[in-house]
Design an enzyme around this catalytic site. Sequence first.
Site, PDB file in Angstrom:
ATOM      1  N   SER A 199       6.475  -6.531  -5.944  1.00 15.47           N
ATOM      2  CA  SER A 199       6.037  -7.779  -5.338  1.00 15.47           C
ATOM      3  C   SER A 199       4.596  -8.046  -5.739  1.00 15.47           C
ATOM      4  O   SER A 199       3.863  -7.134  -6.101  1.00 15.47           O
ATOM      5  CB  SER A 199       6.142  -7.656  -3.814  1.00 15.47           C
ATOM      6  OG  SER A 199       5.695  -8.816  -3.182  1.00 15.47           O
ATOM      7  N   CYS A 200       4.209  -9.295  -5.661  1.00 18.14           N
ATOM      8  CA  CYS A 200       2.808  -9.662  -5.894  1.00 18.14           C
ATOM      9  C   CYS A 200       2.524 -10.914  -5.077  1.00 18.14           C
ATOM     10  O   CYS A 200       3.306 -11.282  -4.204  1.00 18.14           O
ATOM     11  CB  CYS A 200       2.528  -9.872  -7.379  1.00 18.14           C
ATOM     12  SG  CYS A 200       3.476 -11.202  -8.122  1.00 18.14           S
ATOM     13  N   GLY A 201       1.456 -11.584  -5.339  1.00 16.24           N
ATOM     14  CA  GLY A 201       1.087 -12.754  -4.556  1.00 16.24           C
ATOM     15  C   GLY A 201       2.024 -13.931  -4.726  1.00 16.24           C
ATOM     16  O   GLY A 201       2.363 -14.614  -3.766  1.00 16.24           O
ATOM     17  N   TRP A 215       4.677 -12.079  -1.876  1.00 16.35           N
ATOM     18  CA  TRP A 215       3.857 -12.087  -0.667  1.00 16.35           C
ATOM     19  C   TRP A 215       3.816 -13.463  -0.012  1.00 16.35           C
ATOM     20  O   TRP A 215       3.878 -13.588   1.215  1.00 16.35           O
ATOM     21  CB  TRP A 215       2.442 -11.615  -0.980  1.00 16.35           C
ATOM     22  CG  TRP A 215       1.541 -11.754   0.204  1.00 16.35           C
ATOM     23  CD1 TRP A 215       0.515 -12.631   0.363  1.00 16.35           C
ATOM     24  CD2 TRP A 215       1.606 -11.017   1.427  1.00 16.35           C
ATOM     25  NE1 TRP A 215      -0.056 -12.485   1.594  1.00 16.35           N
ATOM     26  CE2 TRP A 215       0.603 -11.489   2.273  1.00 16.35           C
ATOM     27  CE3 TRP A 215       2.437  -9.998   1.892  1.00 16.35           C
ATOM     28  CZ2 TRP A 215       0.385 -10.992   3.546  1.00 16.35           C
ATOM     29  CZ3 TRP A 215       2.218  -9.504   3.167  1.00 16.35           C
ATOM     30  CH2 TRP A 215       1.206  -9.995   3.976  1.00 16.35           C
TER      31      TRP A 215
END
Length: 101
Positions: free
Chosen positions: A58-60, A86
């Site tokens: 996952s990331c932003g 996120w």
Amino acid sequence: MPSSRSLPFSNLLARQQASSDGSSYTTLLPPNSLLSEVEKIVGEHGFDGLKSKQIINSCGSGMTAAVIWLALQELGVNSSLYDESWTGYAMRPESKILKDE
């Protein structure tokens, strides 16, 4: 996100110099360097356990987690990409958000 670990995607990349024109490009680190970066996050004895866990990248916003996904594939770790990332997770009222104070 509960049980999450932070691995900046930039830690998995190496800048390469192109020919004499001075331009450059970016590649994944070699496998031994990728392994070293991942072990910094999960611990030396934790890497083998990754292969038996459900790993979700996952990331932003869903873009840079793909680099981590690719690096783990190179190391033989099957993982998934959480494309909502996120931004989508944090918008849900039922989401558990842990803050390190």
